[in-house]
Design a protein around this motif. Structure first.
Motif, PDB file in Angstrom:
ATOM      1  N   GLN A 227     -45.763  14.722   3.992  1.00 56.48           N
ATOM      2  CA  GLN A 227     -47.215  14.636   4.013  1.00 56.48           C
ATOM      3  C   GLN A 227     -47.611  13.259   4.540  1.00 56.48           C
ATOM      4  OE1 GLN A 227     -48.541  15.357  -0.020  1.00 56.48           O
ATOM      5  NE2 GLN A 227     -48.122  17.559   0.089  1.00 56.48           N
ATOM      6  N   TRP A 228     -48.784  13.183   5.136  1.00 54.78           N
ATOM      7  CA  TRP A 228     -49.322  11.908   5.603  1.00 54.78           C
ATOM      8  C   TRP A 228     -50.689  11.673   4.974  1.00 54.78           C
ATOM      9  CZ3 TRP A 228     -46.873   8.233   8.454  1.00 54.78           C
ATOM     10  CH2 TRP A 228     -45.687   8.607   9.087  1.00 54.78           C
ATOM     11  N   TYR A 229     -50.885  10.424   4.547  1.00 52.53           N
ATOM     12  CA  TYR A 229     -52.138  10.013   3.910  1.00 52.53           C
ATOM     13  C   TYR A 229     -52.666   8.760   4.605  1.00 52.53           C
ATOM     14  CZ  TYR A 229     -51.037  13.108  -0.001  1.00 52.53           C
ATOM     15  OH  TYR A 229     -50.752  14.210  -0.774  1.00 52.53           O
ATOM     16  N   LYS A 230     -53.993   8.596   4.529  1.00 48.66           N
ATOM     17  CA  LYS A 230     -54.626   7.390   5.052  1.00 48.66           C
ATOM     18  C   LYS A 230     -55.410   6.725   3.926  1.00 48.66           C
ATOM     19  CE  LYS A 230     -58.047   5.600   8.315  1.00 48.66           C
ATOM     20  NZ  LYS A 230     -59.037   5.942   9.382  1.00 48.66           N
ATOM     21  N   GLN A 231     -55.266   5.405   3.837  1.00 48.33           N
ATOM     22  CA  GLN A 231     -55.997   4.638   2.835  1.00 48.33           C
ATOM     23  C   GLN A 231     -56.813   3.565   3.546  1.00 48.33           C
ATOM     24  OE1 GLN A 231     -53.550   2.346   0.112  1.00 48.33           O
ATOM     25  NE2 GLN A 231     -55.104   2.353  -1.471  1.00 48.33           N
ATOM     26  N   ARG A 232     -58.111   3.691   3.471  1.00 44.02           N
ATOM     27  CA  ARG A 232     -58.984   2.664   4.055  1.00 44.02           C
ATOM     28  C   ARG A 232     -58.933   1.422   3.175  1.00 44.02           C
ATOM     29  NH1 ARG A 232     -62.142   4.753   8.088  1.00 44.02           N
ATOM     30  NH2 ARG A 232     -62.372   7.018   8.112  1.00 44.02           N
ATOM     31  N   PRO A 233     -59.200   0.242   3.730  1.00 39.98           N
ATOM     32  CA  PRO A 233     -59.179  -0.986   2.926  1.00 39.98           C
ATOM     33  C   PRO A 233     -60.061  -0.873   1.687  1.00 39.98           C
ATOM     34  CG  PRO A 233     -59.336  -1.519   5.256  1.00 39.98           C
ATOM     35  CD  PRO A 233     -59.469  -0.029   5.160  1.00 39.98           C
ATOM     36  N   GLY A 234     -59.502  -1.160   0.520  1.00 41.84           N
ATOM     37  CA  GLY A 234     -60.238  -1.077  -0.732  1.00 41.84           C
ATOM     38  C   GLY A 234     -60.418   0.335  -1.263  1.00 41.84           C
ATOM     39  N   GLY A 235     -59.876   1.311  -0.574  1.00 44.26           N
ATOM     40  CA  GLY A 235     -60.062   2.700  -0.972  1.00 44.26           C
ATOM     41  C   GLY A 235     -58.822   3.319  -1.572  1.00 44.26           C
ATOM     42  N   HIS A 236     -58.834   4.645  -1.641  1.00 46.72           N
ATOM     43  CA  HIS A 236     -57.706   5.367  -2.189  1.00 46.72           C
ATOM     44  C   HIS A 236     -57.096   6.235  -1.109  1.00 46.72           C
ATOM     45  CE1 HIS A 236     -61.249   7.954  -2.704  1.00 46.72           C
ATOM     46  NE2 HIS A 236     -60.426   8.965  -2.515  1.00 46.72           N
ATOM     47  N   PRO A 237     -55.839   6.638  -1.264  1.00 50.86           N
ATOM     48  CA  PRO A 237     -55.204   7.496  -0.255  1.00 50.86           C
ATOM     49  C   PRO A 237     -55.904   8.842  -0.130  1.00 50.86           C
ATOM     50  CG  PRO A 237     -53.562   6.486  -1.677  1.00 50.86           C
ATOM     51  CD  PRO A 237     -54.896   6.238  -2.314  1.00 50.86           C
ATOM     52  N   VAL A 238     -56.040   9.283   1.115  1.00 48.67           N
ATOM     53  CA  VAL A 238     -56.660  10.572   1.405  1.00 48.67           C
ATOM     54  C   VAL A 238     -55.702  11.376   2.269  1.00 48.67           C
ATOM     55  CG1 VAL A 238     -58.582  11.746   2.538  1.00 48.67           C
ATOM     56  CG2 VAL A 238     -58.999   9.638   1.257  1.00 48.67           C
ATOM     57  N   PHE A 239     -55.475  12.620   1.878  1.00 48.72           N
ATOM     58  CA  PHE A 239     -54.550  13.505   2.572  1.00 48.72           C
ATOM     59  C   PHE A 239     -54.982  13.752   4.011  1.00 48.72           C
ATOM     60  CE2 PHE A 239     -51.470  16.892   2.832  1.00 48.72           C
ATOM     61  CZ  PHE A 239     -52.058  17.888   3.602  1.00 48.72           C
ATOM     62  N   LEU A 240     -54.002  13.674   4.927  1.00 48.72           N
ATOM     63  CA  LEU A 240     -54.266  13.995   6.334  1.00 48.72           C
ATOM     64  C   LEU A 240     -53.663  15.338   6.727  1.00 48.72           C
ATOM     65  CD1 LEU A 240     -53.583  10.544   8.084  1.00 48.72           C
ATOM     66  CD2 LEU A 240     -55.806  11.599   7.588  1.00 48.72           C
ATOM     67  N   ILE A 241     -52.343  15.489   6.459  1.00 47.83           N
ATOM     68  CA  ILE A 241     -51.665  16.681   6.956  1.00 47.83           C
ATOM     69  C   ILE A 241     -50.338  16.858   6.238  1.00 47.83           C
ATOM     70  CG2 ILE A 241     -50.175  15.787   8.793  1.00 47.83           C
ATOM     71  CD1 ILE A 241     -51.690  17.906  10.603  1.00 47.83           C
ATOM     72  N   GLN A 242     -49.767  18.066   6.311  1.00 44.54           N
ATOM     73  CA  GLN A 242     -48.442  18.343   5.773  1.00 44.54           C
ATOM     74  C   GLN A 242     -47.621  19.067   6.843  1.00 44.54           C
ATOM     75  OE1 GLN A 242     -46.949  19.582   1.631  1.00 44.54           O
ATOM     76  NE2 GLN A 242     -47.486  21.546   2.574  1.00 44.54           N
ATOM     77  N   LEU A 243     -46.344  18.678   6.966  1.00 44.66           N
ATOM     78  CA  LEU A 243     -45.393  19.333   7.851  1.00 44.66           C
ATOM     79  C   LEU A 243     -44.266  19.888   7.000  1.00 44.66           C
ATOM     80  CD1 LEU A 243     -45.205  16.497  10.528  1.00 44.66           C
ATOM     81  CD2 LEU A 243     -46.640  18.534  10.623  1.00 44.66           C
ATOM     82  N   VAL A 244     -43.833  21.091   7.315  1.00 45.77           N
ATOM     83  CA  VAL A 244     -42.800  21.748   6.515  1.00 45.77           C
ATOM     84  C   VAL A 244     -41.605  22.206   7.363  1.00 45.77           C
ATOM     85  CG1 VAL A 244     -42.322  23.643   4.921  1.00 45.77           C
ATOM     86  CG2 VAL A 244     -44.537  22.520   4.854  1.00 45.77           C
ATOM     87  N   LYS A 245     -41.878  22.631   8.585  1.00 44.71           N
ATOM     88  CA  LYS A 245     -40.825  23.227   9.405  1.00 44.71           C
ATOM     89  C   LYS A 245     -40.105  22.189  10.255  1.00 44.71           C
ATOM     90  CE  LYS A 245     -43.471  27.514   9.851  1.00 44.71           C
ATOM     91  NZ  LYS A 245     -44.152  28.416  10.809  1.00 44.71           N
ATOM     92  N   SER A 246     -38.822  22.413  10.466  1.00 42.08           N
ATOM     93  CA  SER A 246     -38.024  21.568  11.341  1.00 42.08           C
ATOM     94  C   SER A 246     -38.634  21.540  12.741  1.00 42.08           C
ATOM     95  CB  SER A 246     -36.599  22.130  11.398  1.00 42.08           C
ATOM     96  OG  SER A 246     -35.857  21.535  12.413  1.00 42.08           O
ATOM     97  N   GLY A 247     -38.826  20.342  13.300  1.00 42.05           N
ATOM     98  CA  GLY A 247     -39.358  20.199  14.644  1.00 42.05           C
ATOM     99  C   GLY A 247     -40.852  20.434  14.778  1.00 42.05           C
ATOM    100  N   GLU A 248     -41.528  20.584  13.662  1.00 39.97           N
ATOM    101  CA  GLU A 248     -42.953  20.908  13.693  1.00 39.97           C
ATOM    102  C   GLU A 248     -43.784  19.770  14.280  1.00 39.97           C
ATOM    103  OE1 GLU A 248     -44.385  22.085   9.861  1.00 39.97           O
ATOM    104  OE2 GLU A 248     -46.180  23.039  10.678  1.00 39.97           O
ATOM    105  N   VAL A 249     -44.778  20.132  15.082  1.00 36.18           N
ATOM    106  CA  VAL A 249     -45.721  19.180  15.652  1.00 36.18           C
ATOM    107  C   VAL A 249     -47.137  19.679  15.369  1.00 36.18           C
ATOM    108  CG1 VAL A 249     -46.583  18.044  17.740  1.00 36.18           C
ATOM    109  CG2 VAL A 249     -44.140  18.535  17.500  1.00 36.18           C
ATOM    110  N   LYS A 250     -47.964  18.805  14.820  1.00 40.24           N
ATOM    111  CA  LYS A 250     -49.357  19.158  14.575  1.00 40.24           C
ATOM    112  C   LYS A 250     -50.258  18.078  15.131  1.00 40.24           C
ATOM    113  CE  LYS A 250     -48.922  22.047  10.426  1.00 40.24           C
ATOM    114  NZ  LYS A 250     -49.363  22.231   9.019  1.00 40.24           N
ATOM    115  N   LYS A 251     -51.443  18.483  15.578  1.00 39.27           N
ATOM    116  CA  LYS A 251     -52.397  17.523  16.138  1.00 39.27           C
ATOM    117  C   LYS A 251     -53.739  17.628  15.426  1.00 39.27           C
ATOM    118  CE  LYS A 251     -50.405  17.097  20.744  1.00 39.27           C
ATOM    119  NZ  LYS A 251     -50.670  17.022  22.205  1.00 39.27           N
ATOM    120  N   GLN A 252     -54.338  16.446  15.241  1.00 43.22           N
ATOM    121  CA  GLN A 252     -55.699  16.362  14.729  1.00 43.22           C
ATOM    122  C   GLN A 252     -56.429  15.381  15.639  1.00 43.22           C
ATOM    123  OE1 GLN A 252     -55.574  14.981  10.678  1.00 43.22           O
ATOM    124  NE2 GLN A 252     -55.090  16.978   9.835  1.00 43.22           N
ATOM    125  N   LYS A 253     -57.149  15.894  16.602  1.00 40.39           N
ATOM    126  CA  LYS A 253     -57.886  15.066  17.564  1.00 40.39           C
ATOM    127  C   LYS A 253     -56.918  14.054  18.194  1.00 40.39           C
ATOM    128  CE  LYS A 253     -62.304  15.671  15.222  1.00 40.39           C
ATOM    129  NZ  LYS A 253     -63.476  15.024  14.565  1.00 40.39           N
TER     130      LYS A 253
END
Lengths: 112, 114
Positions: free
Chosen positions: A33-59
């Motif tokens: 899983q990937w998360y982003k934390q803005r300065p002074g903030g808390h982690p926010v979920f971005l995406i999850q990968l499960v399969k071997s070789g998986e590629v996902k795009k968000q903008k």
């Protein structure tokens, strides 16, 4: 010890440049899983990968999971100042129960 | 829908004092966990719970106790605070099967132990 290693720890880029952070493990991962934390903030979920070789795009963000399920990467194309923050990978390691193990994070700063 | 609520937001303790960090979620999530965040160390799991009445240790459990008497609440207790426990503490929750589900984090508690 740390089972999920993330590099680099810091990255400073000029706005418009690309950015990549890498997550590596010596053992096979069930998922990532990937998360982003803005300065002074808390982690926010971005995406999850499960399969071997998986590629996902968000903008402008591209996430990859390695063929051997031991590494992953997050690539941002043409960074913007809104991309500033710390990016964490988090993974479930096989045979480690229900725990999610976080990497150390990569702190991204973007100079306008 | 408040999500995950942590209190207090800030706390200063003296060495040896005890306190409880509160965490509550209103999403009916089975899985809850506590992390501490220190510079360069990422998020390290302290304790987690897969449901009411069930808790287990994470990577750095020493010095902390937890209990889970209800689905909604998962308090973290420091029995005798030490300067090494100065950190930012995050509570998180997710649906059952925590490691395969989105973790929703609270806003964090910033703790200083003098």
């Amino acid at each position: 010890g740390q089972q999920v290693m993330q590099i680099p720890q810091y990255q400073h880029v000029q706005e418009g440049e690309d950015f990549t952070t890498y997550c590596n493990s010596s053992t096979t991962l069930s998922n990532i899983q990937w998360y982003k934390q803005r300065p002074g903030g808390h982690p926010v979920f971005l995406i999850q990968l499960v399969k071997s070789g998986e590629v996902k795009k968000q903008k402008r963000l591209t996430f990859q999971f390695g063929e051997a399920k031991k590494n992953s990467s997050l690539h941002i194309t043409a960074t913007q100042t809104t991309d500033v923050g710390t990016y964490f990978c988090a993974a479930k390691v096989y045979n480690q129960g229900g725990k999610l193990i976080f990497g150390q994070g990569t702190e991204l700063s973007v100079k306008p | 829908n408040a999500g995950v609520t942590q209190t207090p937001k800030f706390q200063v303790l003296k060495t040896g004092q005890s306190m409880t960090l509160q965490c509550a979620q209103d999403m009916n999530h089975e899985y809850m966990s506590w992390y501490r965040q220190d510079p360069g160390m990422g998020l390290r799991l302290i304790h987690y719970s897969v449901g009411a009445g069930i808790t287990d240790q994470g990577e750095v459990p020493n010095g902390y106790n937890v209990s889970r008497s209800t689905t909604e609440d998962f308090p973290l207790r420091l029995l005798s605070a030490a300067p090494s426990q100065t950190s930012v503490y995050f509570c998180a929750s997710s649906n059952s099967g925590g490691a395969y589900n989105i973790q929703y984090f609270g806003a964090g508690t910033r703790l200083s132990v003098l």
